[in-house]
Scaffold this active site. Sequence first.
Site: not given
Length: 576
Positions: A119, A168
Amino acid sequence: MEETSNSMKLTGAQILWESLVREGVTDVFGYPGGAILPAYDAMLDYPIRHVLVRHEQGATHMADGYARATGRVGVAIGTSGPGATNMVTGIATAMMDSSPIVCITGQVGSRLIGSDAFQEIDITGITLPITKHNYLVTRPGDVARTVREAMLIARSGRPGPVLIDLTKDAQQGSCEFDWDAAGPAVPGWRHGPAPAAADLASAAALVNGAERPVILAGHGVLLSGAMPELAALAARAGAPVAMTLLGIGGFPATHPLNLGMMGMHGEAWVNLAIQEADLLVACGMRFDDRVTGNLRTYAPRARKVHIDIDASEINKNVPVDVGLVGDLGELLRALLPSIANADRRAWLTHIERLKGDAAARDVQTLPDDGHLYAAHVVHDLWRATREAETIVVTDVGQHQMWEAQYYHHDRPYSLITSGGLGTMGFAIPAAIGAKRARPAAEVWAVVGDGGFQMTMCELATAVQEGLAIKVAVINNGFLGMVRQWQQFFYERRYAATPLSGPDFVRLAEAFGIRAQAVSARADVLPAVAAARGHDGPWLIDFRVEQEDTVYPMVPAGADLHAMIRRPSPIVETAAD
Ligand SMILES: Cc1cc2nc3c(=O)[nH]c(=O)nc-3n(C[C@H](O)[C@H](O)[C@H](O)COP(=O)(O)OP(=O)(O)OC[C@H]3O[C@@H](n4cnc5c(N)ncnc54)[C@H](O)[C@@H]3O)c2cc1C
Ligand SMILES: Cc1ncc(C[n+]2csc(CCOP(=O)(O)OP(=O)(O)O)c2C)c(N)n1
Ligand SMILES: [Mg+2]
């Protein structure tokens, strides 16, 4: 969180929410996924109302509807990869219409960038041309400043979308949070110089010397909040006001100086007045091709004054005599003292004559011939809701143009519509965003059967969040606007425009939404009354005439005065 005397140690995810809350954000629209999970986890500890959408495109349109209903920045959030790419259409929609939204996407960990990780998508690359600015943030220490800059850039000057892509590790890592030290630093930022006194004087002289002026009011009126100044200019100069689609609501429809919408589907007399004018005063509008038609023959006798906050709009499509760059409200305030009180009754009387007998032949005065026309529906919706604080959010197509023609907007921020990108699927999510932003308002989505089927999944969002939007599906069994082009320009060869759909009433009921179908004019007002009386979402399937046409129409690229008029009235309307 560990607190020290001046600052506290927070994760990047916590800093994201801490910063958004300090920026005044209360609502966000989004959909979670792996790369944005740390942010979602941290969100629970902050006073943020999150609306769980059904598709990330919906989140962006909701943020956009929220922004257009209030002037506040709308915020959408999604995960990396498909979450981010699903947001692209909504970002482009906001960009084309100068709507202030901030979109936050998760990104894979910074060490994985460039490895085709799960992704991973280069969303800052993809959105570079459709954002006012975008950021890839890889360190928690950059989150606060980025959020502050993004909010500032989105709402200031010419508003627009800003994207923040947060890796992240930027969300998970910790650092000292110091709000004061994270003030926005925008190096390319500059306020242009105020217009020279000589330019203001030239603009005033043009206005004072004109015999046939027309004010062109655009979206910038609403974005600037310059409604009072615009009204003062019109009153003092005795000048009529024409509006772009996105300018509707910036000047009251029922004001005697209001002409109506200009352009491709504008009223005939508005376009004729523009073509005959000796002065155009363009206020916060960008001379879109839907507005001008053929540029070579556009308003040939008119001198032009253009007021716009974006210098690049001046002389972009239409060469002007005087360009004033800055905030419309501020510039009109500077200009007004030099505008002489003028009596332009001869010009107004002439325009009145251009209207002919259109008003007397308005749709409401015609006997019911057993057919239900979309114009009837919109007209009756207007009659029923005009006194209330109503926001109409349209989708894109014929129904959008009939809304602009037959719903007479007296209040600012009461029409929300996708103009520049013309994004089908906009109405339902944008209506949800508007309802979240202004819960006291009555919010109607006026949507075609085609566009409705693009984002109807968001009805589940309205139900889950308890957002009582009212939906008027203008169901003509066609991709009507495209069918109309085929009718005029492709010899009625209806390639791929007849459209079936589910039973919208049963569909709505399956979502838990009350609904009814209407196919006779006499049933329109009772159905609208029932919808208004119900304390929850409601859908009406208006089964309208299938091959009705929006008149007048300036064919793309044709002269503005070369409108296609209704040949032999099927139903006569104010647009004749
Ligand atoms: C099917 C369809 C049909 C259409 N038909 C028509 C039609 O017939 N007529 C029509 O008008 N439109 C029509 N449109 C819409 C059209 O495509 C454009 O979106 C619209 O004309 C743009 O209006 P605007 O220039 O006022 O707004 P925007 O495109 O939003 O431009 C706003 C302008 O205001 C400026 N501005 C922003 N803030 C300020 C400020 N504070 N001070 C000063 N200036 C500011 C901006 O820099 C910009 O130049 C149609 C769209 C669709 C989808
Ligand atoms: C996402 C998207 N795809 C295609 C188009 C091209 N398009 C413009 S209007 C229109 C037809 C809209 O049909 P419908 O929603 O039924 O509204 P109607 O015109 O019938 O009122 C289409 C396909 C578009 N504007 N947006
Ligand atoms: Mg349709």
